[in-house]
Design a protein around this motif. Structure first.
Motif, PDB file in Angstrom:
ATOM      1  N   THR A   1       3.994 -13.690  -4.501  1.00  0.00           N
ATOM      2  CA  THR A   1       3.531 -15.063  -4.720  1.00  0.00           C
ATOM      3  C   THR A   1       4.424 -16.134  -4.110  1.00  0.00           C
ATOM      4  N   SER A   2       5.552 -15.756  -3.500  1.00  0.00           N
ATOM      5  CA  SER A   2       6.459 -16.777  -2.986  1.00  0.00           C
ATOM      6  C   SER A   2       5.870 -17.462  -1.761  1.00  0.00           C
ATOM      7  N   GLN A   3       6.287 -18.690  -1.540  1.00  0.00           N
ATOM      8  CA  GLN A   3       5.817 -19.464  -0.386  1.00  0.00           C
ATOM      9  C   GLN A   3       6.203 -18.776   0.921  1.00  0.00           C
ATOM     10  N   ILE A   4       7.397 -18.154   0.935  1.00  0.00           N
ATOM     11  CA  ILE A   4       7.858 -17.468   2.151  1.00  0.00           C
ATOM     12  C   ILE A   4       6.938 -16.306   2.495  1.00  0.00           C
ATOM     13  N   ASP A   5       6.525 -15.528   1.477  1.00  0.00           N
ATOM     14  CA  ASP A   5       5.626 -14.400   1.712  1.00  0.00           C
ATOM     15  C   ASP A   5       4.284 -14.884   2.248  1.00  0.00           C
ATOM     16  N   LYS A   6       3.798 -15.996   1.693  1.00  0.00           N
ATOM     17  CA  LYS A   6       2.527 -16.542   2.149  1.00  0.00           C
ATOM     18  C   LYS A   6       2.615 -16.990   3.600  1.00  0.00           C
ATOM     19  N   ILE A   7       3.672 -17.694   3.930  1.00  0.00           N
ATOM     20  CA  ILE A   7       3.852 -18.161   5.310  1.00  0.00           C
ATOM     21  C   ILE A   7       3.982 -16.971   6.257  1.00  0.00           C
ATOM     22  N   LYS A   8       4.697 -15.931   5.833  1.00  0.00           N
ATOM     23  CA  LYS A   8       4.858 -14.740   6.666  1.00  0.00           C
ATOM     24  C   LYS A   8       3.516 -14.091   6.950  1.00  0.00           C
ATOM     25  N   GLY A   9       2.670 -14.017   5.915  1.00  0.00           N
ATOM     26  CA  GLY A   9       1.347 -13.426   6.103  1.00  0.00           C
ATOM     27  C   GLY A   9       0.494 -14.228   7.061  1.00  0.00           C
ATOM     28  N   LEU A  10       0.493 -15.543   6.895  1.00  0.00           N
ATOM     29  CA  LEU A  10      -0.309 -16.406   7.765  1.00  0.00           C
ATOM     30  C   LEU A  10       0.223 -16.395   9.193  1.00  0.00           C
ATOM     31  N   ASP A  11       1.542 -16.386   9.337  1.00  0.00           N
ATOM     32  CA  ASP A  11       2.142 -16.340  10.669  1.00  0.00           C
ATOM     33  C   ASP A  11       1.860 -15.012  11.367  1.00  0.00           C
ATOM     34  N   SER A  12       1.627 -13.961  10.580  1.00  0.00           N
ATOM     35  CA  SER A  12       1.351 -12.640  11.156  1.00  0.00           C
ATOM     36  C   SER A  12      -0.096 -12.488  11.610  1.00  0.00           C
ATOM     37  N   GLY A  13      -0.913 -13.503  11.310  1.00  0.00           N
ATOM     38  CA  GLY A  13      -2.296 -13.464  11.787  1.00  0.00           C
ATOM     39  C   GLY A  13      -3.356 -13.447  10.709  1.00  0.00           C
TER      40      GLY A  13
ATOM     41  N   LEU B   1       0.840  -1.186   0.000  1.00  0.00           N
ATOM     42  CA  LEU B   1       0.000   0.000   0.000  1.00  0.00           C
ATOM     43  C   LEU B   1       0.882   1.246   0.000  1.00  0.00           C
ATOM     44  N   PRO B   2       0.351   2.398  -0.412  1.00  0.00           N
ATOM     45  CA  PRO B   2       1.190   3.598  -0.548  1.00  0.00           C
ATOM     46  C   PRO B   2       1.676   4.183   0.771  1.00  0.00           C
ATOM     47  N   ASP B   3       0.946   3.971   1.867  1.00  0.00           N
ATOM     48  CA  ASP B   3       1.324   4.627   3.120  1.00  0.00           C
ATOM     49  C   ASP B   3       1.774   3.652   4.210  1.00  0.00           C
ATOM     50  N   LYS B   4       1.158   2.481   4.276  1.00  0.00           N
ATOM     51  CA  LYS B   4       1.509   1.500   5.304  1.00  0.00           C
ATOM     52  C   LYS B   4       1.617   0.122   4.681  1.00  0.00           C
ATOM     53  N   ASP B   5       2.549  -0.652   5.177  1.00  0.00           N
ATOM     54  CA  ASP B   5       2.669  -2.035   4.735  1.00  0.00           C
ATOM     55  C   ASP B   5       1.482  -2.835   5.273  1.00  0.00           C
ATOM     56  N   GLY B   6       0.926  -3.701   4.417  1.00  0.00           N
ATOM     57  CA  GLY B   6      -0.237  -4.471   4.823  1.00  0.00           C
ATOM     58  C   GLY B   6       0.001  -5.341   6.041  1.00  0.00           C
ATOM     59  N   LEU B   7       1.212  -5.874   6.177  1.00  0.00           N
ATOM     60  CA  LEU B   7       1.527  -6.704   7.343  1.00  0.00           C
ATOM     61  C   LEU B   7       1.549  -5.865   8.622  1.00  0.00           C
ATOM     62  N   GLN B   8       1.963  -4.607   8.492  1.00  0.00           N
ATOM     63  CA  GLN B   8       1.925  -3.699   9.643  1.00  0.00           C
ATOM     64  C   GLN B   8       0.475  -3.425  10.049  1.00  0.00           C
ATOM     65  N   ILE B   9      -0.376  -3.224   9.048  1.00  0.00           N
ATOM     66  CA  ILE B   9      -1.800  -3.001   9.315  1.00  0.00           C
ATOM     67  C   ILE B   9      -2.397  -4.233   9.992  1.00  0.00           C
ATOM     68  N   LEU B  10      -2.033  -5.416   9.482  1.00  0.00           N
ATOM     69  CA  LEU B  10      -2.533  -6.660  10.066  1.00  0.00           C
ATOM     70  C   LEU B  10      -2.123  -6.761  11.536  1.00  0.00           C
ATOM     71  N   SER B  11      -0.874  -6.407  11.824  1.00  0.00           N
ATOM     72  CA  SER B  11      -0.391  -6.450  13.205  1.00  0.00           C
ATOM     73  C   SER B  11      -1.207  -5.523  14.099  1.00  0.00           C
ATOM     74  N   GLU B  12      -1.527  -4.328  13.606  1.00  0.00           N
ATOM     75  CA  GLU B  12      -2.309  -3.367  14.395  1.00  0.00           C
ATOM     76  C   GLU B  12      -3.735  -3.869  14.599  1.00  0.00           C
ATOM     77  N   ILE B  13      -4.291  -4.542  13.589  1.00  0.00           N
ATOM     78  CA  ILE B  13      -5.632  -5.124  13.736  1.00  0.00           C
ATOM     79  C   ILE B  13      -5.627  -6.162  14.846  1.00  0.00           C
TER      80      ILE B  13
END
Length: 223
Positions: free
Chosen positions: A85-97, A55-67
């Motif tokens: 699309t990498s497996q690592i990015d997917k795992i990071k997203g799921l691990d972040s909540g 996103l232009p102002d905040k990283d989506g993973l940061q937003i997820l963490s705040e949620i």
């Protein structure tokens, strides 16, 4: 009707998601930035969030963490929408909540199916159970109030008074009407009781007490 917030900086994707999900019977609000999303979520809690990572102002993973760190939204289901699309990015997203992860470009009907499946697995909390306005959150079932991230201890009448105002944001209640609803009496001579409870409620809410507004010669409101 389930309320869905979509945070996506691509206008074409936002419009497609909004049109499709609205036509499926959902209530959809879209946001092009993280800041717009957080401004809205302080006023209304969604039943599900579709969240882009870049996103232009905040990283989506940061937003997820705040949620996940916000008591009012910590259990809201989140589906990540991303071009990563990498497996690592997917795992990071799921691990972040995140509850689910969809890569772009995606099939809109698959997205709709994922939304429906996730809402079935994570039934929405009744809108009557959690009430919020800006940085005040009231939990009806657990009789809990959080202001500016801190728990606030209220008496039964203070809690009922705050609940009345939050349930009817923007509506001005006269002292007599508040007495009738919260105290169950129409005796006008006791309306000073309302002023006393408003004062103590504001004090306990701290800086958030400013959200309880006095409308001169009329009564009180929030929002």
């Amino acid at each position: 009707m389930s309320r869905i917030f979509c945070v996506e900086d691509d206008e074409n994707i936002r419009e497609l998601v909004e049109y499709t999900l609205n036509s499926m019977g959902f209530s959809v609000r879209t946001f092009g930035s993280g800041n717009d999303f957080f401004n809205a979520i302080n006023e209304e809690n969604p039943d599900l969030v579709l969240l882009d990572i870049m996103l232009p102002d905040k990283d989506g993973l940061q937003i997820l963490s705040e949620i996940r760190q916000n008591k009012a939204t910590e259990s809201v289901p989140v589906i990540m929408l991303t071009a990563k699309t990498s497996q690592i990015d997917k795992i990071k997203g799921l691990d972040s909540g995140a509850d689910d992860y969809i890569t772009k470009p995606f099939d809109i009907m698959e997205l709709t199916a994922r939304v429906k499946a996730l809402l079935r697995r994570c039934p929405a909390v009744s809108p009557q159970e959690i009430l919020s306005y800006k940085n005040i959150t009231l939990y009806i079932n657990s009789h809990k109030v959080v202001a500016d991230g801190s728990d606030v201890t209220l008496t039964y009448k203070e809690f009922e008074l705050l609940k009345l105002l939050l349930l009817n944001k923007g509506t001005v209640f006269s002292r007599g009407k508040i007495m009738s609803v919260v105290w169950g009496t129409d005796f006008e001579g006791e309306t000073r009781t309302v002023d006393v409870h408003i004062r103590t409620l504001r004090q306990k809410l701290g800086a958030c007490g400013d959200h309880v507004e006095t409308v001169r010669h009329v009564g009180y409101k929030i929002g």
